[in-house]
Enzyme design. Sequence first.
Site, short mmCIF file in Angstrom:
data_model
loop_
_atom_site.label_atom_id
_atom_site.label_comp_id
_atom_site.label_asym_id
_atom_site.label_seq_id
_atom_site.Cartn_x
_atom_site.Cartn_y
_atom_site.Cartn_z
N CYS A 124 -4.26 -1.07 -2.23
CA CYS A 124 -4.83 0.27 -2.37
C CYS A 124 -4.57 0.78 -3.78
O CYS A 124 -3.61 0.37 -4.43
CB CYS A 124 -4.27 1.23 -1.32
N CYS B 268 6.50 -0.30 -9.46
CA CYS B 268 7.04 -1.11 -8.37
C CYS B 268 8.48 -1.47 -8.64
O CYS B 268 8.90 -1.53 -9.79
CB CYS B 268 6.23 -2.40 -8.22
N CYS C 91 0.87 -1.16 0.00
CA CYS C 91 0.00 0.00 0.00
C CYS C 91 0.92 1.22 0.00
O CYS C 91 2.13 1.08 0.08
CB CYS C 91 -0.90 -0.02 1.23
#
Length: 169
Positions: free
Chosen positions: A88, A96, A12
């Site tokens: 989220c 990422c 998140c």
Amino acid sequence: MSDQPFNVLFLCTGNSARSILAEAILNRVGQGRFRAFSAGSQPKGEVHPYALQLLKSLNFDISFARSKSWEEFAAPGASELNFVFTVCDNAANEACPVWPGQPMTAHWGIPDPAAAEGTDAEKHLAFAEAYRMLNSRISIFTSLPMASIDKLALQRRLDEIGSNLPKAG
């Protein structure tokens, strides 16, 4: 199937509520078959007090709970991850890190209980609802036949878990 537990990272943005709840749930529900972690792209540095209160009320040991960066899990020597789930919307849209071992990924968006407005009771209810949704998804995930399902079918099921459950509200 390996005797080693599957390593699962819940991501998140702030790593203060949803991902912490998911980490706690999977470590309990996974019964040693899974080892859960959580992290954030921009960690708040502390876990939300309502998340800690909820976990304590459900008899979780909260000593694990700390807000940390996802960089910890992409660093050399980090445990190889089998699964990475974003919980989220903000983290789902961010770039990422490259995870060692190329884990399977899916987005399981949950409304942010820390953003809930209203009375304390309404805010606590938002945390309980996030917990309920995560617990449901994680229970489905842990019941998947990991040893006998092919990778493509598994990816399809992971995506379905995040998209087919009714949202709060």
